[in-house]
Design a protein around this motif. Structure first.
Motif, PDB file in Angstrom:
ATOM      1  N   ALA A 151      15.075 -76.043 -59.351  1.00  0.00           N
ATOM      2  CA  ALA A 151      14.519 -75.858 -60.694  1.00  0.00           C
ATOM      3  C   ALA A 151      15.565 -76.146 -61.766  1.00  0.00           C
ATOM      4  O   ALA A 151      15.253 -76.728 -62.813  1.00  0.00           O
ATOM      5  CB  ALA A 151      13.984 -74.436 -60.836  1.00  0.00           C
ATOM      6  N   GLU A 152      16.811 -75.766 -61.507  1.00  0.00           N
ATOM      7  CA  GLU A 152      17.861 -75.966 -62.514  1.00  0.00           C
ATOM      8  C   GLU A 152      18.137 -77.448 -62.748  1.00  0.00           C
ATOM      9  O   GLU A 152      18.445 -77.866 -63.864  1.00  0.00           O
ATOM     10  CB  GLU A 152      19.152 -75.248 -62.089  1.00  0.00           C
ATOM     11  CG  GLU A 152      20.123 -75.000 -63.227  1.00  0.00           C
ATOM     12  CD  GLU A 152      19.489 -74.292 -64.424  1.00  0.00           C
ATOM     13  OE1 GLU A 152      19.781 -74.701 -65.558  1.00  0.00           O
ATOM     14  OE2 GLU A 152      18.685 -73.354 -64.223  1.00  0.00           O
ATOM     15  N   ALA A 153      18.004 -78.266 -61.702  1.00  0.00           N
ATOM     16  CA  ALA A 153      18.199 -79.711 -61.859  1.00  0.00           C
ATOM     17  C   ALA A 153      17.088 -80.311 -62.721  1.00  0.00           C
ATOM     18  O   ALA A 153      17.340 -81.198 -63.555  1.00  0.00           O
ATOM     19  CB  ALA A 153      18.229 -80.385 -60.488  1.00  0.00           C
ATOM     20  N   VAL A 154      15.861 -79.818 -62.552  1.00  0.00           N
ATOM     21  CA  VAL A 154      14.747 -80.279 -63.376  1.00  0.00           C
ATOM     22  C   VAL A 154      14.960 -79.856 -64.828  1.00  0.00           C
ATOM     23  O   VAL A 154      14.720 -80.623 -65.763  1.00  0.00           O
ATOM     24  CB  VAL A 154      13.405 -79.740 -62.840  1.00  0.00           C
ATOM     25  CG1 VAL A 154      12.261 -80.113 -63.767  1.00  0.00           C
ATOM     26  CG2 VAL A 154      13.143 -80.255 -61.425  1.00  0.00           C
ATOM     27  N   ARG A 155      15.442 -78.629 -65.033  1.00  0.00           N
ATOM     28  CA  ARG A 155      15.724 -78.144 -66.382  1.00  0.00           C
ATOM     29  C   ARG A 155      16.712 -79.075 -67.097  1.00  0.00           C
ATOM     30  O   ARG A 155      16.522 -79.447 -68.251  1.00  0.00           O
ATOM     31  CB  ARG A 155      16.305 -76.726 -66.325  1.00  0.00           C
ATOM     32  CG  ARG A 155      16.705 -76.181 -67.703  1.00  0.00           C
ATOM     33  CD  ARG A 155      17.456 -74.861 -67.583  1.00  0.00           C
ATOM     34  NE  ARG A 155      16.720 -73.907 -66.788  1.00  0.00           N
ATOM     35  CZ  ARG A 155      15.676 -73.240 -67.232  1.00  0.00           C
ATOM     36  NH1 ARG A 155      15.252 -73.427 -68.463  1.00  0.00           N
ATOM     37  NH2 ARG A 155      15.054 -72.392 -66.467  1.00  0.00           N
ATOM     38  N   GLN A 156      17.770 -79.439 -66.394  1.00  0.00           N
ATOM     39  CA  GLN A 156      18.787 -80.312 -66.995  1.00  0.00           C
ATOM     40  C   GLN A 156      18.220 -81.688 -67.283  1.00  0.00           C
ATOM     41  O   GLN A 156      18.487 -82.279 -68.336  1.00  0.00           O
ATOM     42  CB  GLN A 156      20.006 -80.396 -66.074  1.00  0.00           C
ATOM     43  CG  GLN A 156      20.782 -79.097 -65.977  1.00  0.00           C
ATOM     44  CD  GLN A 156      21.920 -79.165 -64.984  1.00  0.00           C
ATOM     45  OE1 GLN A 156      22.242 -80.225 -64.465  1.00  0.00           O
ATOM     46  NE2 GLN A 156      22.543 -78.026 -64.699  1.00  0.00           N
ATOM     47  N   ALA A 157      17.413 -82.219 -66.355  1.00  0.00           N
ATOM     48  CA  ALA A 157      16.836 -83.556 -66.544  1.00  0.00           C
ATOM     49  C   ALA A 157      15.901 -83.595 -67.746  1.00  0.00           C
ATOM     50  O   ALA A 157      15.809 -84.616 -68.449  1.00  0.00           O
ATOM     51  CB  ALA A 157      16.094 -83.987 -65.282  1.00  0.00           C
ATOM     52  N   LEU A 158      15.200 -82.487 -68.001  1.00  0.00           N
ATOM     53  CA  LEU A 158      14.273 -82.414 -69.131  1.00  0.00           C
ATOM     54  C   LEU A 158      14.937 -81.881 -70.399  1.00  0.00           C
ATOM     55  O   LEU A 158      14.290 -81.808 -71.449  1.00  0.00           O
ATOM     56  CB  LEU A 158      13.074 -81.527 -68.778  1.00  0.00           C
ATOM     57  CG  LEU A 158      12.137 -82.065 -67.701  1.00  0.00           C
ATOM     58  CD1 LEU A 158      11.063 -81.026 -67.364  1.00  0.00           C
ATOM     59  CD2 LEU A 158      11.487 -83.367 -68.151  1.00  0.00           C
ATOM     60  N   ASP A 159      16.223 -81.490 -70.290  1.00  0.00           N
ATOM     61  CA  ASP A 159      16.978 -80.961 -71.428  1.00  0.00           C
ATOM     62  C   ASP A 159      16.256 -79.764 -72.048  1.00  0.00           C
ATOM     63  O   ASP A 159      16.067 -79.688 -73.265  1.00  0.00           O
ATOM     64  CB  ASP A 159      17.202 -82.055 -72.483  1.00  0.00           C
ATOM     65  CG  ASP A 159      18.245 -81.651 -73.521  1.00  0.00           C
ATOM     66  OD1 ASP A 159      19.107 -80.810 -73.195  1.00  0.00           O
ATOM     67  OD2 ASP A 159      18.178 -82.148 -74.666  1.00  0.00           O
ATOM     68  N   LEU A 160      15.861 -78.816 -71.200  1.00  0.00           N
ATOM     69  CA  LEU A 160      15.116 -77.637 -71.655  1.00  0.00           C
ATOM     70  C   LEU A 160      16.059 -76.527 -72.074  1.00  0.00           C
ATOM     71  O   LEU A 160      17.156 -76.387 -71.532  1.00  0.00           O
ATOM     72  CB  LEU A 160      14.222 -77.111 -70.527  1.00  0.00           C
ATOM     73  CG  LEU A 160      13.125 -78.032 -70.008  1.00  0.00           C
ATOM     74  CD1 LEU A 160      12.478 -77.411 -68.779  1.00  0.00           C
ATOM     75  CD2 LEU A 160      12.090 -78.305 -71.086  1.00  0.00           C
TER      76      LEU A 160
END
Length: 201
Positions: A151-160
């Motif tokens: 989940a943290e990798a997705v957060r970074q990719a989406l710049d959330l």
């Protein structure tokens, strides 16, 4: 039940109804999510994909998709006796985005459904809710054959922002979707509480 009262003399519970949007890119699983959890037969406004739409409907990665939502999906789920959620699935293609303003009116929050194979397709939904200060959660729909990322990798990719929840889910599975919806409600309540505190401080 006699004249609106139970036999024990207690008034029936009047449920609180909340509106949740389900947004995301084309073919990400919004219609599936609403259908998996709705306790009523979902209202769907799907039409077949046509040759005329081929230049604007990018089906790369979702070649098996033959229909698309052109207005909205609607479903309902009772989480508790006193809490009912109305779900509104938004159309994914850019040419239908004009409907989002109508659908988002009065919503508690939103689920932005993401597909790691086409992560850029949910940027527009993330941007939409951020700009309008509508609390949202990102649900990563774990498609078979798609790469799995933390989940943290997705957060970074989406710049959330760090306070935006990111959860892995299966849009086909009722229990998985219920957990996503509970997460949205909890996040929206926390978001509203923080805003109230900021206004009074």
């Amino acid at each position: 039940m006699i004249f609106g009262r139970s036999e024990r003399g207690t008034s029936p519970v009047e449920p609180v109804t909340l509106k949740i949007l389900v947004a995301g890119g084309f073919g990400v699983g919004k219609t599936t999510l609403v259908g998996a959890v709705s306790e009523i037969r979902p209202l769907r406004t799907e039409e077949s994909l046509t040759e005329a739409g081929r230049p604007v409907d990018d089906t790369e990665g979702v070649e098996g998709k033959h229909t698309t939502t052109v207005a909205m999906d609607f479903g309902r789920i009772t989480l508790r006796e006193d809490l009912v959620l109305y779900l509104f699935g938004t159309p994914g293609q850019e040419r239908f985005w004009f409907m989002w303003d109508e659908l988002s009116e009065g919503s508690l929050g939103a689920v932005v459904l993401a597909d790691t194979r086409r992560l850029e397709d949910c940027f527009a939904a993330v941007d939409y809710f951020e700009r309008r200060s509508i609390p949202f959660l990102v649900g990563v729909n774990c498609f078979e054959g798609a790469a799995r990322y933390p989940a943290e990798a997705v957060r970074q990719a989406l710049d959330l922002d760090e306070n935006v929840p990111v959860v892995l889910c299966d849009a086909r599975d009722r229990e998985s979707v219920k957990e996503v919806l509970i997460g949205v409600v909890q996040h929206a309540m926390a978001y509203a509480s923080e805003r109230r505190q900021a206004l009074t401080s």
